[in-house]
Design an enzyme around this catalytic site. Structure first.
Site, PDB file in Angstrom:
ATOM      1  N   GLY A 153       1.162  -1.367  -0.060  1.00  7.38           N
ATOM      2  CA  GLY A 153       0.202   0.534   0.041  1.00  7.38           C
ATOM      3  C   GLY A 153       1.019   1.065  -0.623  1.00  7.38           C
ATOM      4  O   GLY A 153       1.722   1.334   0.358  1.00  7.38           O
ATOM      5  N   MET A 211       1.989  10.352   2.878  1.00  6.17           N
ATOM      6  CA  MET A 211       3.970  10.102   3.211  1.00  6.17           C
ATOM      7  C   MET A 211       4.464   9.186   2.663  1.00  6.17           C
ATOM      8  O   MET A 211       5.977   8.906   2.598  1.00  6.17           O
ATOM      9  CB  MET A 211       4.103  10.529   4.186  1.00  6.17           C
ATOM     10  CG  MET A 211       3.202  11.814   4.607  1.00  6.17           C
ATOM     11  SD  MET A 211       4.188  12.591   6.391  1.00  6.17           S
ATOM     12  CE  MET A 211       5.708  12.738   6.260  1.00  6.17           C
ATOM     13  N   VAL A 250       4.377   1.688   1.696  1.00  7.83           N
ATOM     14  CA  VAL A 250       4.341  -0.364   2.576  1.00  7.83           C
ATOM     15  C   VAL A 250       5.396  -1.261   1.529  1.00  7.83           C
ATOM     16  O   VAL A 250       3.984  -1.369   0.295  1.00  7.83           O
ATOM     17  CB  VAL A 250       3.842  -0.621   3.202  1.00  7.83           C
ATOM     18  CG1 VAL A 250       3.439  -1.960   4.337  1.00  7.83           C
ATOM     19  CG2 VAL A 250       2.846   0.777   3.954  1.00  7.83           C
ATOM     20  N   LYS A 269       7.963  -0.325   5.383  1.00  8.09           N
ATOM     21  CA  LYS A 269       7.759   1.012   5.891  1.00  8.09           C
ATOM     22  C   LYS A 269       8.935   2.451   5.881  1.00  8.09           C
ATOM     23  O   LYS A 269       9.564   2.145   6.637  1.00  8.09           O
ATOM     24  CB  LYS A 269       6.582   0.964   6.826  1.00  8.09           C
ATOM     25  CG  LYS A 269       5.833  -0.040   6.874  1.00  8.09           C
ATOM     26  CD  LYS A 269       4.402   0.170   8.066  1.00  8.09           C
ATOM     27  CE  LYS A 269       4.279  -0.669   8.183  1.00  8.09           C
ATOM     28  NZ  LYS A 269       3.191  -1.019   9.770  1.00  8.09           N
ATOM     29  N   ASP A 295      -3.009   6.901  16.917  1.00  7.33           N
ATOM     30  CA  ASP A 295      -3.860   6.800  15.185  1.00  7.33           C
ATOM     31  C   ASP A 295      -4.826   5.729  15.850  1.00  7.33           C
ATOM     32  O   ASP A 295      -4.657   4.661  14.335  1.00  7.33           O
ATOM     33  CB  ASP A 295      -2.854   7.200  14.163  1.00  7.33           C
ATOM     34  CG  ASP A 295      -4.066   7.222  12.542  1.00  7.33           C
ATOM     35  OD1 ASP A 295      -5.567   7.772  13.153  1.00  7.33           O
ATOM     36  OD2 ASP A 295      -3.395   6.907  11.796  1.00  7.33           O
TER      37      ASP A 295
END
Length: 742
Positions: free
Chosen positions: A23, A27, A30, A44, A140
């Site tokens: 994905g 910013m 992955v 990442k 998050d």
């Protein structure tokens, strides 16, 4: 699932070899990666094209956050394995965990049952306990950062948000966190974030898991933020067993929210040996497991589901030692990079909605449907179910046939319903012709109303398996299915015409309007279907547009001048009304009322209680009624004059709004329908089907029987019905026809 690496892209980052893409976000990117002689990891890294000022302060902060995240251990967290804050583009590697994200799971399988939500919440509360014990805040917490496995949830990307905080906040229009799942103190500023902020996010996650929607979902971001700041959570759809506890998590005052460990104790059941995932979720686990096998080393065991015998190893030598099972791979939609997820560009919020699947029509069996209506299911979304293409549902002895309309079919009105093996079609006066669906032979005819029809509206008849309800502009009749015996008739009052009819749960709803040029009023009536007895009537000070839609205790209709009105099915009282948007017709799907119009792009999602527009899916203008069904794929037939082939089918994922594919339509379709994983389109004496995955190589095309090939141009199939892989329809040349659809 996983995506191939694009040509020319890097093949190594640090000591890791990149295997596939997972994905990407604003910013970061992955990747699926593996170290030499090592297991699979999620790697990442910051996007190489971004011109970020990665100064020493950023790298110090990044290094500190990696050290903190390494200190987090627990059964419901994903371990941080490696990282490099000094690389030109800083990166980190985390453990792979088995299964899809909670966001993906709810989108594909619908809301989770109460016992699964409780187990999910207990696991995540324990994960937060471990995270906070390491003096780390998640910052998050959202459905995309929760991965599901047979053994329970796994929390990912904890503690990394702060590492990217300074960089993110220097970029205009971005927030650290995800609106809709952020605590009110998070919106006020990062200095106010406390451990209880993560508990607030956990409460929002549990609401999403239980209902398919977040507690603050709204199409406007400003409204989301305002509702969070006011504590205006919508928990009306949350099961009562969970509502109080979730409300505590969402308290405006952080001091009044429960601590994670106390929350885990209140949510946990006595038996935690197996997580109570429903069967659909278990199927997702198997799907993700199979994706991992391609990238596992040749001497690795393929992981198994709990309770399964170990799967045979792939190309393992007899002497290969026993290895610890490696984590499974997750699909692109499931894994969320810390470097991407924590930075949310201000845009429309998530589109997930709770889903109670449309009930089967009356008389539906396991192998076929006794009633097939033009609109498909009761939501009028075009979904016909598997019986539409399952050959075992086709009437015994069926063969393709074609015959002329005669004796009672005047051509002024159109519409048919298929009830058991009888095809019943109406004319403009409400006279009915019943045909043997197997051969096209006559079964019976029934008279309609005297007088000249006021219009040629396409109002199809409906049926309940015993009776057929036949509309015309002059009134409506109840006719016995077996012999065509008239059981009741109701003419419209002088000066009005019947403009809509729908059947639901033993009640027939009709709309009658004054023709144009007179004052704009509509009378909506509810009648007992068996006797025609009027239950109530309501006068609306506007003309209606399109059909009536009855669902969940409410009758909806679009208004000719724009807007929608909602009436109670109990007494006809108005419960909601809006003046916009303009809707050509309405559908009901996914806990929403759907509004579409040929004059504007996309399909609008209306709140079923307030009728407010929550979002709009798609951008193209529908040429005919769009369809959306069990697969949650919205398909819109449209025209694009700039394309090589102007007529198009464009598909969107209903829950996310993502555009899935766009294919040529091979002519202008007259009607669309769905049968689970396939789109069925009728056109110029043809039926063609398109897989809902957009596989153009598996499109099928069938010609429907006709007798005069010289008249093919301009002859179209209208009001098609599908059963058992066959189509039953009228044509504009004045024929009833049936042919193979597949």
């Amino acid at each position: 699932m996983l995506t191939p690496l694009p040509p020319g892209s890097a093949r190594h980052i640090g000591p890791y070899r990149l295997l596939a893409g997972i994905g990407a976000g604003g910013m970061g990117e992955v990747f699926l990666a593996r170290r030499e002689q090592g297991g699979l990891v999620a790697l990442k890294a910051v996007r190489p094209e971004l011109d970020l000022d990665l100064d020493d302060a950023f790298r110090v902060r990044f290094r500190r956050e990696m050290a903190a995240a390494r200190a987090v251990t627990g059964p419901y967290t994903a371990a941080l394995l490696d990282g490099d804050a000094n690389a030109r583009l800083p990166w980190l590697a985390t453990e792979y965990v088995p299964g899809p994200s909670l966001a993906d799971t709810v989108a594909r399988c619908g809301p989770l049952p109460v016992d699964a939500v409780r187990a999910l919440g207990a696991g995540l509360a324990k994960a937060l306990t471990a995270v906070h014990a390491a003096r780390v805040l998640h910052r998050d917490l959202k459905p995309g950062n929760v991965l599901l496995t047979p053994e329970g949830p796994r929390l990912i990307d904890f503690g990394i948000a702060q590492a990217f905080e300074a960089t993110a906040l220097t970029m205009t229009g971005m927030l650290v966190g995800t609106p809709g799942f952020m605590a009110p103190e998070q919106i006020e500023g990062s200095h106010a974030v406390v451990p209880a902020s993560d508990v607030f996010s956990l409460g929002a996650i549990l609401c999403h898991a239980a209902t398919g929607r977040g507690p603050f979902d709204d199409p406007e971001l400003a409204s989301v933020i305002f509702r969070i700041s006011r504590g205006d959570a919508d928990l009306s759809r949350v099961p009562h067993e969970l509502r109080g506890l979730i409300a505590e998590c969402l308290h405006l005052d952080p001091a009044l929210r429960p601590a994670p460990m106390a929350l885990a104790e209140r949510l946990a059941d006595a038996d935690t040996a197996r997580f109570p995932w429903p069967s659909g979720v278990l199927s997702l686990f198997a799907e993700y497991r199979s994706a991992a096998a391609e990238f596992e080393p040749a001497d690795s065991y393929v992981p198994t589901m709990p309770g399964e015998p170990p799967t045979a190893p792939v190309a393992i030598a007899p002497s290969a030692p026993h290895r610890r099972r490696r984590p499974w791979i997750v699909a692109a939609g499931a894994a969320v990079a810390a470097v991407t997820a924590v930075v949310f560009v201000l845009s429309q919020g998530p589109a997930s909605r709770p889903e109670a699947r449309e009930p089967k029509p009356s008389g539906t069996t396991s192998t076929g449907a006794s009633v097939v209506a033009t609109y498909g299911n009761r939501g009028h979304t075009g979904e016909l179910g598997p019986s539409a293409v399952n050959g075992s549902a086709r009437p015994d002895g069926w063969q393709p046939w074609s015959r002329e309309k005669r004796g009672g079919a005047d051509g002024a009105g159109r519409g048919c319903v298929l009830a058991r093996s009888t095809l019943v079609c109406r004319d403009g006066q409400g006279a009915t012709t019943a045909l043997d669906a197997r051969t096209g032979g006559d079964r019976w005819k029934a008279p309609g109303f005297p007088g000249k029809p006021k219009s040629t509206r396409r109002i199809p008849p409906e049926a309940d398996g015993e009776r057929v309800y036949v509309p015309s502009s002059l009134g409506v009749l109840g006719v016995g299915l077996e012999r065509g015996d008239e059981q009741w008739r109701r003419a419209v009052p002088r000066g009005k015409e019947l403009t809509s009819l729908t059947y639901a749960e033993g009640v027939l709803y009709t709309a009658e309007s004054i023709p144009r040029g007179a004052p704009s009023t509509t009378t909506v009536r509810a009648r007992r279907a068996t006797t025609g007895e009027q239950l109530w009537e309501t006068t609306v000070d506007a003309r209606t547009a399109g059909t009536l839609l009855a669902r969940d205790g409410t009758v909806y209709t679009a208004l000719d001048g724009g807007g929608v009105i909602a009436l109670s099915t109990t007494n006809g009282h108005e419960t909601a009304r809006v003046d916009r948007p303009r809707c050509g017709d309405l559908m009901g799907h996914d806990g929403s009322v759907l509004c579409w119009s040929a004059g504007r792009g996309g399909v609008s999602d209306l709140d079923p209680k307030t009728l407010a527009v929550r979002r709009t899916v798609g951008a193209v203008k529908p040429d005919v009624a769009p369809v959306v069904g069990d697969a949650d794929v919205l398909v819109i037939a449209n025209s694009n004059p700039r394309a090589d082939i102007a007529q198009r089918f464009t598909a969107y994922a209903w829950r996310s709004g993502e555009k899935l594919w766009d294919l040529p339509a091979r002519g202008a379709p007259t009607a669309l329908a769905l049968s689970r994983d396939r789109l069925l389109a009728a056109g110029t004496y043809e039926i063609y089907t398109v897989p809902l995955n957009g596989d153009a190589e598996n499109i099928t095309q069938r010609t429907v029987p006709l007798t005069d090939t010289t008249r093919l141009d301009g002859v179209e199939l209208i009001t098609p019905l599908y059963l058992g892989g066959a189509v039953f329809a009228e044509s504009t040349e004045g024929r009833f026809v049936s042919g193979r659809a597949l």
